[in-house]
Design an enzyme around this catalytic site. Structure first.
Site, PDB file in Angstrom:
ATOM      1  N   LYS A 106      42.608  -6.953  73.536  1.00 59.01           N
ATOM      2  CA  LYS A 106      42.205  -5.756  72.779  1.00 59.01           C
ATOM      3  C   LYS A 106      43.348  -5.278  71.894  1.00 59.01           C
ATOM      4  O   LYS A 106      43.134  -4.798  70.787  1.00 59.01           O
ATOM      5  CB  LYS A 106      41.832  -4.633  73.760  1.00 59.01           C
ATOM      6  CG  LYS A 106      40.355  -4.542  74.038  1.00 59.01           C
ATOM      7  CD  LYS A 106      40.008  -3.260  74.754  1.00 59.01           C
ATOM      8  CE  LYS A 106      39.403  -2.259  73.778  1.00 59.01           C
ATOM      9  NZ  LYS A 106      38.961  -1.012  74.376  1.00 59.01           N
ATOM     10  N   HIS A 138      28.464  12.020  67.867  1.00 60.78           N
ATOM     11  CA  HIS A 138      27.721  11.634  69.066  1.00 60.78           C
ATOM     12  C   HIS A 138      26.354  12.321  69.044  1.00 60.78           C
ATOM     13  O   HIS A 138      26.275  13.532  68.820  1.00 60.78           O
ATOM     14  CB  HIS A 138      28.512  12.051  70.313  1.00 60.78           C
ATOM     15  CG  HIS A 138      27.849  11.610  71.569  1.00 60.78           C
ATOM     16  ND1 HIS A 138      27.847  10.289  71.973  1.00 60.78           N
ATOM     17  CD2 HIS A 138      27.133  12.286  72.489  1.00 60.78           C
ATOM     18  CE1 HIS A 138      27.158  10.182  73.101  1.00 60.78           C
ATOM     19  NE2 HIS A 138      26.720  11.375  73.440  1.00 60.78           N
ATOM     20  N   ASN A 175      25.196   6.975  58.814  1.00 68.15           N
ATOM     21  CA  ASN A 175      26.215   8.030  58.719  1.00 68.15           C
ATOM     22  C   ASN A 175      27.257   7.687  57.663  1.00 68.15           C
ATOM     23  O   ASN A 175      27.716   8.562  56.929  1.00 68.15           O
ATOM     24  CB  ASN A 175      26.865   8.283  60.079  1.00 68.15           C
ATOM     25  CG  ASN A 175      25.964   9.115  60.966  1.00 68.15           C
ATOM     26  OD1 ASN A 175      25.831  10.323  60.772  1.00 68.15           O
ATOM     27  ND2 ASN A 175      25.295   8.460  61.907  1.00 68.15           N
TER      28      ASN A 175
HETATM   29  C1  GRF Z   1      24.597   7.559  65.454  1.00 70.60           C
HETATM   30  O1  GRF Z   1      23.497   8.065  66.161  1.00 70.60           O
HETATM   31  C2  GRF Z   1      25.885   8.101  65.997  1.00 70.60           C
HETATM   32  O2  GRF Z   1      25.751   9.393  66.529  1.00 70.60           O
HETATM   33  C3  GRF Z   1      26.197   7.136  67.112  1.00 70.60           C
HETATM   34  O3  GRF Z   1      25.808   5.884  66.628  1.00 70.60           O
HETATM   35  C4  GRF Z   1      24.755   6.060  65.680  1.00 70.60           C
HETATM   36  C5  GRF Z   1      25.139   5.325  64.435  1.00 70.60           C
HETATM   37  O4  GRF Z   1      24.116   5.286  63.497  1.00 70.60           O
HETATM   38  N1  GRF Z   1      27.601   7.215  67.474  1.00 70.60           N
HETATM   39  P1  GRF Z   1      24.382   4.731  62.034  1.00 70.60           P
HETATM   40  O5  GRF Z   1      24.944   3.321  62.181  1.00 70.60           O
HETATM   41  O6  GRF Z   1      25.342   5.648  61.351  1.00 70.60           O
HETATM   42  O7  GRF Z   1      23.047   4.723  61.360  1.00 70.60           O
END
Ligand code: GRF
Length: 201
Positions: free
Chosen positions: A64, A108, A13
């Protein structure tokens, strides 16, 4: 808009966002990539694209809060005004969420509010739902809970395997996340309670 992407893993992403910026589809400055995992492939993607990146080791902090103060220090040093979580495998503390209220989003791989949590694709597949999808939402204090910006549905076919479903979901993610950031960067979103309104120019 100075964006920081937080990623713990592969970073596909992140790559989609990098590509959208490069192509001029997203007019924003991707200023900082943050990871809590030194082996995250996302860090390599950042280096390759010559984007500043930082690994912050949660194990070095007693609480944290201390860990998140370090995050904030790094964000402020780069004048970050917007955070995109992209596979960042930890729940943010209320302090950080409050500080960047309305300026943190997450992606998500399911249609929220169904199938929250970190194994959403497998959970939807195992459950046998016929329709799933992808959600981009604002982050609030609760997990996978804030106001929904964009959702895209996908039918699960009988011959889908977990692997084929994962790749279909990721393909959708890689279009939807840059698109959500574009809407934000162009000032086209407004919030009424939980409802995100998108202005069509
Ligand atoms: C994705 O499926 C996103 O929706 C979830 O974690 C995954 C991350 O994938 N929150 P990447 O590291 O971006 O390939």
């Amino acid at each position: 808009m100075n964006i920081s992407v937080f990623a713990s893993g592969n970073g596909t992403n992140l790559q989609a966002i990098i590509n959208a910026v490069k192509k001029g589809k997203l007019k924003a400055n991707l200023a900082l990539v943050v990871s809590d995992n030194k082996d995250a492939y996302a860090l390599k993607r950042a280096k390759r694209a010559r984007i500043k990146s930082v690994f912050i080791d949660p194990k070095l902090f007693n609480s944290k809060e201390d860990f998140e103060n370090k995050l904030i220090e790094n964000l402020e040093a780069e004048h970050i005004d917007f955070i995109a979580l992209a596979g960042f495998m930890r729940i943010l503390n209320p302090g950080l969420v409050q500080r960047y209220k309305g300026r943190i989003i997450n992606i998500h791989p399911a249609l929220l509010p169904s199938f929250k949590g970190s194994h959403a694709i497998k959970d939807t597949f195992d459950y046998g739902v016929k329709v799933t999808g992808v959600t981009v939402h604002f982050v609030d204090e609760l997990m996978d809970h804030g106001p929904i910006i964009l959702q895209k549905a996908l039918a699960i076919e009988e011959n889908d395997t977990l692997e084929s479903l994962e790749s279909k979901i990721h393909r959708i993610e890689h279009r939807l996340y840059p698109e959500a950031l574009r809407l934000i960067s162009e000032g086209l979103l407004s919030l009424e309670g939980r409802k995100v309104k998108i202005r069509i120019p």
